[in-house]
Motif scaffolding. Structure first.
Motif, PDB file in Angstrom:
ATOM      1  N   ALA A 125      57.570  97.495 -21.567  1.00 29.20           N
ATOM      2  CA  ALA A 125      57.676  97.300 -23.018  1.00 29.20           C
ATOM      3  C   ALA A 125      58.313  98.522 -23.674  1.00 29.20           C
ATOM      4  O   ALA A 125      59.158  98.386 -24.562  1.00 29.20           O
ATOM      5  CB  ALA A 125      56.292  97.033 -23.614  1.00 29.20           C
ATOM      6  N   ALA A 126      57.938  99.710 -23.226  1.00 23.57           N
ATOM      7  CA  ALA A 126      58.490 100.939 -23.793  1.00 23.57           C
ATOM      8  C   ALA A 126      60.000 101.040 -23.563  1.00 23.57           C
ATOM      9  O   ALA A 126      60.721 101.607 -24.392  1.00 23.57           O
ATOM     10  CB  ALA A 126      57.788 102.156 -23.197  1.00 23.57           C
ATOM     11  N   GLN A 127      60.475 100.475 -22.476  1.00 18.87           N
ATOM     12  CA  GLN A 127      61.905 100.468 -22.180  1.00 18.87           C
ATOM     13  C   GLN A 127      62.644  99.369 -22.930  1.00 18.87           C
ATOM     14  O   GLN A 127      63.861  99.265 -22.860  1.00 18.87           O
ATOM     15  CB  GLN A 127      62.136 100.301 -20.674  1.00 18.87           C
ATOM     16  N   GLY A 128      61.898  98.519 -23.638  1.00 20.66           N
ATOM     17  CA  GLY A 128      62.512  97.447 -24.408  1.00 20.66           C
ATOM     18  C   GLY A 128      62.872  96.218 -23.600  1.00 20.66           C
ATOM     19  O   GLY A 128      63.596  95.336 -24.077  1.00 20.66           O
ATOM     20  N   LEU A 129      62.365  96.119 -22.385  1.00 20.29           N
ATOM     21  CA  LEU A 129      62.745  95.015 -21.515  1.00 20.29           C
ATOM     22  C   LEU A 129      62.062  93.700 -21.876  1.00 20.29           C
ATOM     23  O   LEU A 129      62.578  92.630 -21.556  1.00 20.29           O
ATOM     24  CB  LEU A 129      62.447  95.366 -20.059  1.00 20.29           C
ATOM     25  N   LEU A 130      60.943  93.773 -22.559  1.00 20.51           N
ATOM     26  CA  LEU A 130      60.239  92.539 -22.909  1.00 20.51           C
ATOM     27  C   LEU A 130      60.856  91.838 -24.105  1.00 20.51           C
ATOM     28  O   LEU A 130      60.629  90.651 -24.317  1.00 20.51           O
ATOM     29  CB  LEU A 130      58.753  92.828 -23.168  1.00 20.51           C
ATOM     30  N   GLY A 131      61.647  92.563 -24.870  1.00 24.27           N
ATOM     31  CA  GLY A 131      62.267  91.976 -26.059  1.00 24.27           C
ATOM     32  C   GLY A 131      63.763  92.210 -26.106  1.00 24.27           C
ATOM     33  O   GLY A 131      64.347  92.274 -27.185  1.00 24.27           O
ATOM     34  N   VAL A 132      64.387  92.325 -24.948  1.00 31.31           N
ATOM     35  CA  VAL A 132      65.816  92.627 -24.891  1.00 31.31           C
ATOM     36  C   VAL A 132      66.651  91.573 -25.616  1.00 31.31           C
ATOM     37  O   VAL A 132      67.710  91.874 -26.158  1.00 31.31           O
ATOM     38  CB  VAL A 132      66.279  92.807 -23.420  1.00 31.31           C
ATOM     39  N   HIS A 133      66.167  90.369 -25.699  1.00 35.01           N
ATOM     40  CA  HIS A 133      66.910  89.251 -26.292  1.00 35.01           C
ATOM     41  C   HIS A 133      66.613  89.041 -27.772  1.00 35.01           C
ATOM     42  O   HIS A 133      67.256  88.216 -28.420  1.00 35.01           O
ATOM     43  CB  HIS A 133      66.578  87.972 -25.534  1.00 35.01           C
ATOM     44  N   LEU A 134      65.666  89.774 -28.315  1.00 35.45           N
ATOM     45  CA  LEU A 134      65.269  89.582 -29.709  1.00 35.45           C
ATOM     46  C   LEU A 134      66.137  90.419 -30.640  1.00 35.45           C
ATOM     47  O   LEU A 134      66.599  91.496 -30.267  1.00 35.45           O
ATOM     48  CB  LEU A 134      63.802  89.968 -29.890  1.00 35.45           C
TER      49      LEU A 134
ATOM     50  N   GLU B 276      67.335  93.101 -33.320  1.00 43.33           N
ATOM     51  CA  GLU B 276      66.851  94.454 -33.580  1.00 43.33           C
ATOM     52  C   GLU B 276      65.973  94.508 -34.818  1.00 43.33           C
ATOM     53  O   GLU B 276      65.027  95.300 -34.878  1.00 43.33           O
ATOM     54  CB  GLU B 276      68.031  95.410 -33.727  1.00 43.33           C
ATOM     55  N   GLU B 277      66.261  93.681 -35.811  1.00 42.06           N
ATOM     56  CA  GLU B 277      65.468  93.694 -37.041  1.00 42.06           C
ATOM     57  C   GLU B 277      64.011  93.296 -36.808  1.00 42.06           C
ATOM     58  O   GLU B 277      63.144  93.570 -37.628  1.00 42.06           O
ATOM     59  CB  GLU B 277      66.091  92.771 -38.088  1.00 42.06           C
ATOM     60  N   TYR B 278      63.730  92.675 -35.662  1.00 37.85           N
ATOM     61  CA  TYR B 278      62.359  92.304 -35.312  1.00 37.85           C
ATOM     62  C   TYR B 278      61.807  93.182 -34.193  1.00 37.85           C
ATOM     63  O   TYR B 278      60.814  92.836 -33.561  1.00 37.85           O
ATOM     64  CB  TYR B 278      62.295  90.836 -34.906  1.00 37.85           C
ATOM     65  N   GLY B 279      62.481  94.298 -33.932  1.00 33.46           N
ATOM     66  CA  GLY B 279      62.004  95.223 -32.923  1.00 33.46           C
ATOM     67  C   GLY B 279      62.540  94.955 -31.529  1.00 33.46           C
ATOM     68  O   GLY B 279      62.090  95.576 -30.566  1.00 33.46           O
ATOM     69  N   GLY B 280      63.480  94.053 -31.409  1.00 37.01           N
ATOM     70  CA  GLY B 280      64.044  93.724 -30.101  1.00 37.01           C
ATOM     71  C   GLY B 280      65.243  94.582 -29.762  1.00 37.01           C
ATOM     72  O   GLY B 280      65.606  95.508 -30.485  1.00 37.01           O
ATOM     73  N   GLY B 281      65.881  94.231 -28.662  1.00 33.18           N
ATOM     74  CA  GLY B 281      67.021  94.987 -28.180  1.00 33.18           C
ATOM     75  C   GLY B 281      68.352  94.521 -28.730  1.00 33.18           C
ATOM     76  O   GLY B 281      69.369  95.161 -28.500  1.00 33.18           O
ATOM     77  N   GLY B 282      68.368  93.393 -29.411  1.00 31.49           N
ATOM     78  CA  GLY B 282      69.598  92.897 -30.001  1.00 31.49           C
ATOM     79  C   GLY B 282      70.527  92.210 -29.016  1.00 31.49           C
ATOM     80  O   GLY B 282      71.670  91.933 -29.334  1.00 31.49           O
ATOM     81  N   GLY B 283      70.036  91.946 -27.806  1.00 31.58           N
ATOM     82  CA  GLY B 283      70.853  91.271 -26.804  1.00 31.58           C
ATOM     83  C   GLY B 283      70.787  89.766 -26.963  1.00 31.58           C
ATOM     84  O   GLY B 283      70.217  89.239 -27.910  1.00 31.58           O
ATOM     85  N   GLY B 284      71.359  89.100 -26.010  1.00 27.73           N
ATOM     86  CA  GLY B 284      71.370  87.648 -26.034  1.00 27.73           C
ATOM     87  C   GLY B 284      70.594  87.060 -24.871  1.00 27.73           C
ATOM     88  O   GLY B 284      69.940  87.775 -24.101  1.00 27.73           O
ATOM     89  N   LEU B 285      70.707  85.772 -24.743  1.00 29.19           N
ATOM     90  CA  LEU B 285      69.999  85.056 -23.685  1.00 29.19           C
ATOM     91  C   LEU B 285      70.476  85.499 -22.304  1.00 29.19           C
ATOM     92  O   LEU B 285      69.679  85.596 -21.365  1.00 29.19           O
ATOM     93  CB  LEU B 285      70.195  83.552 -23.876  1.00 29.19           C
ATOM     94  N   LEU B 286      71.747  85.804 -22.173  1.00 27.10           N
ATOM     95  CA  LEU B 286      72.257  86.253 -20.884  1.00 27.10           C
ATOM     96  C   LEU B 286      71.687  87.623 -20.509  1.00 27.10           C
ATOM     97  O   LEU B 286      71.401  87.883 -19.332  1.00 27.10           O
ATOM     98  CB  LEU B 286      73.784  86.285 -20.898  1.00 27.10           C
ATOM     99  N   ASP B 287      71.478  88.492 -21.496  1.00 31.64           N
ATOM    100  CA  ASP B 287      70.838  89.785 -21.225  1.00 31.64           C
ATOM    101  C   ASP B 287      69.419  89.571 -20.704  1.00 31.64           C
ATOM    102  O   ASP B 287      68.984  90.244 -19.758  1.00 31.64           O
ATOM    103  CB  ASP B 287      70.807  90.652 -22.486  1.00 31.64           C
ATOM    104  N   LEU B 288      68.720  88.642 -21.321  1.00 33.00           N
ATOM    105  CA  LEU B 288      67.372  88.313 -20.857  1.00 33.00           C
ATOM    106  C   LEU B 288      67.416  87.779 -19.432  1.00 33.00           C
ATOM    107  O   LEU B 288      66.579  88.138 -18.601  1.00 33.00           O
ATOM    108  CB  LEU B 288      66.716  87.296 -21.788  1.00 33.00           C
ATOM    109  N   ALA B 289      68.392  86.934 -19.123  1.00 34.14           N
ATOM    110  CA  ALA B 289      68.530  86.376 -17.774  1.00 34.14           C
ATOM    111  C   ALA B 289      68.754  87.491 -16.751  1.00 34.14           C
ATOM    112  O   ALA B 289      68.201  87.440 -15.642  1.00 34.14           O
ATOM    113  CB  ALA B 289      69.667  85.366 -17.730  1.00 34.14           C
TER     114      ALA B 289
END
Length: 85
Positions: free
Chosen positions: A50-59, A61-74
């Protein structure tokens, strides 16, 4: 049909693979798999992921995510599966 990933996503995959190899060795995974259901909370490595941002990589940034997309999550999920999380 294959999915084309970017060089940045390849770097993400390599970084996640390295992190998981360091933080979650195979013996830790085996211990989690052998534990009875409901035995003591979440895995110790969860907070680090979670500290590395891996749990929210696809969310967003305005909600605390990484700003990536579905492919980043994949990409992250594929590496997590490789580590048998």
């Amino acid at each position: 049909m294959g999915i084309g990933i970017t060089p940045e996503q390849r770097e993400l995959a390599a970084a996640v693979r390295g992190l998981l190899a360091r933080e979650v060795p195979p013996e830790a995974v085996r211990k989690l798999l052998d534990a009875p259901p409901g035995a003591g909370g979440g895995p110790a490595h969860w907070d680090g992921l979670a500290a590395q941002g891996l749990l929210g990589v696809h969310l967003p940034e305005e909600y605390g995510g990484g700003g990536g997309g579905l492919l980043d999550l994949a990409v992250v999920l594929e590496e997590a599966a490789r580590a048998a999380l």
